[in-house]
Design an enzyme around this catalytic site. Sequence first.
Site, PDB file in Angstrom:
ATOM      1  N   SER A 144     -29.916  21.924  -3.113  1.00 14.38           N
ATOM      2  CA  SER A 144     -30.517  22.307  -4.220  1.00 14.38           C
ATOM      3  C   SER A 144     -30.606  21.453  -5.448  1.00 14.38           C
ATOM      4  O   SER A 144     -29.687  20.875  -5.634  1.00 14.38           O
ATOM      5  CB  SER A 144     -30.513  23.830  -4.624  1.00 14.38           C
ATOM      6  OG  SER A 144     -31.441  24.102  -5.772  1.00 14.38           O
ATOM      7  N   TYR A 157     -24.315  29.653  -8.232  1.00 14.48           N
ATOM      8  CA  TYR A 157     -25.249  28.889  -7.262  1.00 14.48           C
ATOM      9  C   TYR A 157     -25.172  27.499  -7.700  1.00 14.48           C
ATOM     10  O   TYR A 157     -24.955  26.570  -6.427  1.00 14.48           O
ATOM     11  CB  TYR A 157     -26.665  29.407  -7.544  1.00 14.48           C
ATOM     12  CG  TYR A 157     -27.553  28.817  -6.505  1.00 14.48           C
ATOM     13  CD1 TYR A 157     -27.702  29.231  -5.216  1.00 14.48           C
ATOM     14  CD2 TYR A 157     -28.638  27.846  -6.934  1.00 14.48           C
ATOM     15  CE1 TYR A 157     -28.651  28.812  -4.309  1.00 14.48           C
ATOM     16  CE2 TYR A 157     -29.488  27.475  -5.964  1.00 14.48           C
ATOM     17  CZ  TYR A 157     -29.592  27.818  -4.722  1.00 14.48           C
ATOM     18  OH  TYR A 157     -30.429  27.222  -3.817  1.00 14.48           O
TER      19      TYR A 157
END
Length: 201
Positions: A144, A157
């Site tokens: 990501s 995350y």
Amino acid sequence: MTQSLTITLEGRTALVTGGGTGIGKACAGAMARLGAEVTIAGPDTAVLERAADELRSDGTVHVMRADVTEEDQVAAAVDAAAGGGRLDIALANAGTGFPGFLLHLSKEHWMVPLGVNLLGTAFTIKHAAKKMLSRGGSIITVSSGASSRLTKFMTTYSVSKAAVDELTRAAAQELGPFGIVSTASARVDRDPGSGRCGNRL
């Protein structure tokens, strides 16, 4: 005269973790349309079955329940996807995150994303690669932009995805000599409303 590039995955087998929803489901459908025999894996059988029912119009799609934080379940999913012993593609897509202020994060807040995003990817790489040692293959991890561009309150995350980036580089270095060449991390861009797999995968 410009020649068009025809891509086919005919005769190939593929595993997609987190394949019942979102990016994983879209990518599983894309591979099925290109001719691959795809196995989607995830923790919820009902979700997987619904996804498979939709995706089978694209091609051959199988279902295997697996929690990627449990290594034996990942190994079983790889075995199922390999069928007669051959696995050509593994997409380690399963991922999650817990938002929260850094000072309020509990052990669970850390362990869930680290378990799914990092350990789940590591287990998928490990067992998929074992099936690919003799013939080579492609292992794709899903990272990501958050791994390098921090978003406030998404620390767990971002940290777990940064670890996935480093894991992918390590896998590329160690597995490349065996012909497992496509271990580069994939940062997938997707329009939330489109349901389509990003074109940078």
